[in-house]
Design an enzyme around this catalytic site. Structure first.
Site, PDB file in Angstrom:
ATOM      1  CG  ASN A 136     -12.424   4.064  -0.070  1.00 29.16           C
ATOM      2  OD1 ASN A 136     -13.259   4.516   0.785  1.00 29.16           O
ATOM      3  ND2 ASN A 136     -11.686   4.579  -0.594  1.00 29.16           N
ATOM      4  CB  THR A 185      -6.932  -1.866   0.697  1.00 25.48           C
ATOM      5  OG1 THR A 185      -6.713  -2.112  -0.788  1.00 25.48           O
ATOM      6  CG2 THR A 185      -5.925  -2.471   1.424  1.00 25.48           C
ATOM      7  CG  ASP A 221     -12.534   3.630  -4.117  1.00 24.47           C
ATOM      8  OD1 ASP A 221     -11.609   3.839  -3.842  1.00 24.47           O
ATOM      9  OD2 ASP A 221     -12.776   2.441  -3.775  1.00 24.47           O
ATOM     10  N   GLY A 257     -16.757  -5.936 -10.220  1.00 24.59           N
ATOM     11  CA  GLY A 257     -16.357  -5.909  -8.723  1.00 24.59           C
ATOM     12  C   GLY A 257     -16.852  -4.542  -7.855  1.00 24.59           C
ATOM     13  CG  MET A 261      -9.972   2.099 -11.755  1.00 24.50           C
ATOM     14  SD  MET A 261     -11.295   1.885 -10.603  1.00 24.50           S
ATOM     15  CE  MET A 261     -12.749   2.742 -11.401  1.00 24.50           C
ATOM     16  N   GLY A 284     -15.271  -4.782 -15.780  1.00 26.63           N
ATOM     17  CA  GLY A 284     -15.328  -5.255 -14.434  1.00 26.63           C
ATOM     18  C   GLY A 284     -16.656  -5.095 -13.828  1.00 26.63           C
ATOM     19  CB  SER A 317      -0.772  -0.012   1.392  1.00 20.45           C
ATOM     20  OG  SER A 317      -1.691   1.249   1.079  1.00 20.45           O
ATOM     21  CE  LYS A 352     -11.514  -0.970  -1.699  1.00 18.76           C
ATOM     22  NZ  LYS A 352     -11.624  -0.096  -2.669  1.00 18.76           N
TER      23      LYS A 352
HETATM   24  P1  NDP Z   1     -12.781  -6.901  -6.871  1.00 21.98           P
HETATM   25  O1  NDP Z   1     -12.053  -8.277  -6.408  1.00 21.98           O
HETATM   26  O2  NDP Z   1     -14.397  -6.577  -6.212  1.00 21.98           O
HETATM   27  O3  NDP Z   1     -13.256  -7.202  -8.354  1.00 21.98           O
HETATM   28  C1  NDP Z   1     -12.154  -7.438  -9.487  1.00 21.98           C
HETATM   29  C2  NDP Z   1     -12.991  -7.501 -10.704  1.00 21.98           C
HETATM   30  O4  NDP Z   1     -11.933  -7.795 -11.704  1.00 21.98           O
HETATM   31  C3  NDP Z   1     -13.995  -8.505 -11.023  1.00 21.98           C
HETATM   32  O5  NDP Z   1     -15.012  -8.131 -11.842  1.00 21.98           O
HETATM   33  C4  NDP Z   1     -13.202  -9.623 -11.575  1.00 21.98           C
HETATM   34  O6  NDP Z   1     -13.932 -10.853 -12.259  1.00 21.98           O
HETATM   35  C5  NDP Z   1     -12.188  -9.034 -12.505  1.00 21.98           C
HETATM   36  N1  NDP Z   1     -11.049  -9.491 -12.907  1.00 21.98           N
HETATM   37  C6  NDP Z   1     -10.044  -9.947 -12.160  1.00 21.98           C
HETATM   38  N2  NDP Z   1      -8.985 -10.521 -12.899  1.00 21.98           N
HETATM   39  C7  NDP Z   1      -9.446 -10.411 -14.091  1.00 21.98           C
HETATM   40  C8  NDP Z   1      -8.834 -10.749 -15.338  1.00 21.98           C
HETATM   41  N3  NDP Z   1      -7.746 -11.274 -15.415  1.00 21.98           N
HETATM   42  N4  NDP Z   1      -9.473 -10.569 -16.589  1.00 21.98           N
HETATM   43  C9  NDP Z   1     -10.701  -9.936 -16.521  1.00 21.98           C
HETATM   44  N5  NDP Z   1     -11.367  -9.556 -15.126  1.00 21.98           N
HETATM   45  C10 NDP Z   1     -10.660  -9.759 -14.101  1.00 21.98           C
HETATM   46  O7  NDP Z   1     -11.954  -5.817  -6.804  1.00 21.98           O
HETATM   47  P2  NDP Z   1     -12.149  -4.241  -6.882  1.00 21.98           P
HETATM   48  O8  NDP Z   1     -13.216  -3.819  -7.656  1.00 21.98           O
HETATM   49  O9  NDP Z   1     -12.086  -3.728  -5.395  1.00 21.98           O
HETATM   50  O10 NDP Z   1     -10.674  -3.773  -7.488  1.00 21.98           O
HETATM   51  C11 NDP Z   1     -10.357  -3.992  -8.740  1.00 21.98           C
HETATM   52  C12 NDP Z   1      -9.065  -3.170  -9.310  1.00 21.98           C
HETATM   53  O11 NDP Z   1      -9.253  -1.896  -8.881  1.00 21.98           O
HETATM   54  C13 NDP Z   1      -7.923  -3.695  -8.151  1.00 21.98           C
HETATM   55  O12 NDP Z   1      -6.773  -3.877  -9.253  1.00 21.98           O
HETATM   56  C14 NDP Z   1      -7.651  -2.662  -7.417  1.00 21.98           C
HETATM   57  O13 NDP Z   1      -6.123  -2.561  -7.002  1.00 21.98           O
HETATM   58  C15 NDP Z   1      -8.083  -1.330  -8.289  1.00 21.98           C
HETATM   59  N6  NDP Z   1      -8.393  -0.174  -7.548  1.00 21.98           N
HETATM   60  C16 NDP Z   1      -7.764   0.952  -7.726  1.00 21.98           C
HETATM   61  C17 NDP Z   1      -7.967   2.028  -6.791  1.00 21.98           C
HETATM   62  C18 NDP Z   1      -7.298   3.386  -7.135  1.00 21.98           C
HETATM   63  O14 NDP Z   1      -7.337   4.288  -6.213  1.00 21.98           O
HETATM   64  N7  NDP Z   1      -6.417   3.368  -7.835  1.00 21.98           N
HETATM   65  C19 NDP Z   1      -9.103   2.040  -5.762  1.00 21.98           C
HETATM   66  C20 NDP Z   1      -9.681   0.720  -5.885  1.00 21.98           C
HETATM   67  C21 NDP Z   1      -9.379  -0.462  -6.542  1.00 21.98           C
HETATM   68  P3  NDP Z   1     -14.466 -11.820 -11.775  1.00 21.98           P
HETATM   69  O15 NDP Z   1     -15.482 -11.730 -10.793  1.00 21.98           O
HETATM   70  O16 NDP Z   1     -14.909 -12.926 -12.724  1.00 21.98           O
HETATM   71  O17 NDP Z   1     -13.103 -12.507 -10.897  1.00 21.98           O
END
Ligand code: NDP
Length: 291
Positions: A91, A66, A111, A139, A228, A137, A19, A70
């Protein structure tokens, strides 16, 4: 200087050693000369709720949250903002004193504010109401991003996920029903990208170089691309977009953008501006990157 009266805040995750939040917040604390400190807490998933309930009080004023906590952060709170009631993910936890009673745990998300700062840095004049926006995505942060974009007028939101069911669940799971929100699988990307003005990677694909998104060749050259993911800073998604001539914005802009309102919520004062402390430069140095 830290005294016995110092305010303590931090970030809780598992793992948390990657982090950049301690670097950012402590640089601001030092620049303002606050009696405060921001520390990382590595807490495994099955210990998260017990950790929060045991430590929310005294000098600990709040925590950034993080992965993977969450959703648990949303659940442990007694009060929540309306926005996160829709997304089920937080967050930021704030611990509020209540006279004669146990501290209240309040959950929110910064966020959306971070996303806004990042988008504006690449597309200052973009009007969400008139834009076609692709969110890759489904998530927690995709939900927060869509909620924010719709709150500020977004009406054409296209959710693209590797599992179409997840995109559909998000399409139907958010608070605003009047907007045109559509769900696509990766093999329907061409249709999703048709006429898109903004394409946001909210998946974990590309994080630490692991996982790859499909090619985005169908996007028109004017579309702004945002990732992101910030480690590495220039993901393949952004490098490919830049090579095709798209304006791009990286995830570090969002990370710093979401840290600013968190800092003010913890310590009651806004962080100093970039001219006073260049936290982006500090983060780039820590990541071994340059602008
Ligand atoms: P979640 O675990 O809630 O969601 C992750 C998402 O990514 C899901 O839809 C998942 O799909 C998908 N995914 C993971 N791997 C792959 C892949 N190889 N190909 C396609 N889809 C994929 O995580 P968050 O939503 O909390 O975070 C997502 C990203 O955003 C992270 O990398 C995090 O570090 C980043 N982030 C950055 C922030 C910033 O301030 N810059 C703030 C918050 C997050 P499935 O459900 O099918 O696994």
């Amino acid at each position: 200087m830290i005294t016995g009266a110092a305010k303590v805040a931090g970030v809780v995750g598992w793992p948390v050693k990657h982090s950049l939040s301690p670097l950012i917040h402590n640089a601001w604390i030092e620049a303002l000369g606050l009696d405060a400190v921001y520390v990382p807490f590595a807490v495994p998933p099955d210990e998260f709720t017990g950790f929060i309930e045991a430590h929310c009080g005294g000098s600990l004023v709040g925590l950034n949250v993080t992965l993977p906590h969450k959703t648990a952060a949303y659940e442990v709170a007694q009060t929540r903002t309306e926005a996160i009631e829709q997304t089920g993910s937080a967050n930021l936890l704030l611990f509020r004193d209540r006279v004669g009673r146990r501290r209240e745990i309040h959950a929110q998300s910064t966020d959306g504010e971070g996303l806004e700062v990042a988008i504006r840095s690449a597309a200052p004049k973009i009007e969400y109401m008139e834009s076609a926006i692709v969110v890759l995505g489904a998530g927690g942060v995709a939900a927060a991003a869509i909620d924010h974009l719709e709150l500020y007028g977004g009406e054409d939101i296209r959710i693209v996920a590797r599992r179409k069911g997840a995109a559909q669940a998000l399409r139907h799971g958010l608070r605003r029903s009047s907007v045109c929100r559509r769900a696509f699988a990766f093999n329907e990307l061409e249709a999703a990208l048709d006429g898109a003005d903004l394409v946001i990677n909210a998946t974990s694909a590309g994080l630490n170089g692991v996982g790859e998104l499909p090619a985005m060749d169908a996007a028109s050259p004017e579309a702004v691309f945002m990732d992101m993911v910030y480690s590495p800073l220039r993901t393949k998604f952004l490098r490919d977009a830049a090579a095709r001539g798209h304006p791009t914005v990286d995830g570090l802009a969002m990370l710093i953008g979401q840290a600013r309102p968190s800092f003010e919520a913890f310590f009651g004062v806004p962080p100093p501006p970039p001219e006073v402390v260049d936290v982006r430069a500090l983060c780039l140095n820590a990541l071994g990157e340059t602008d």
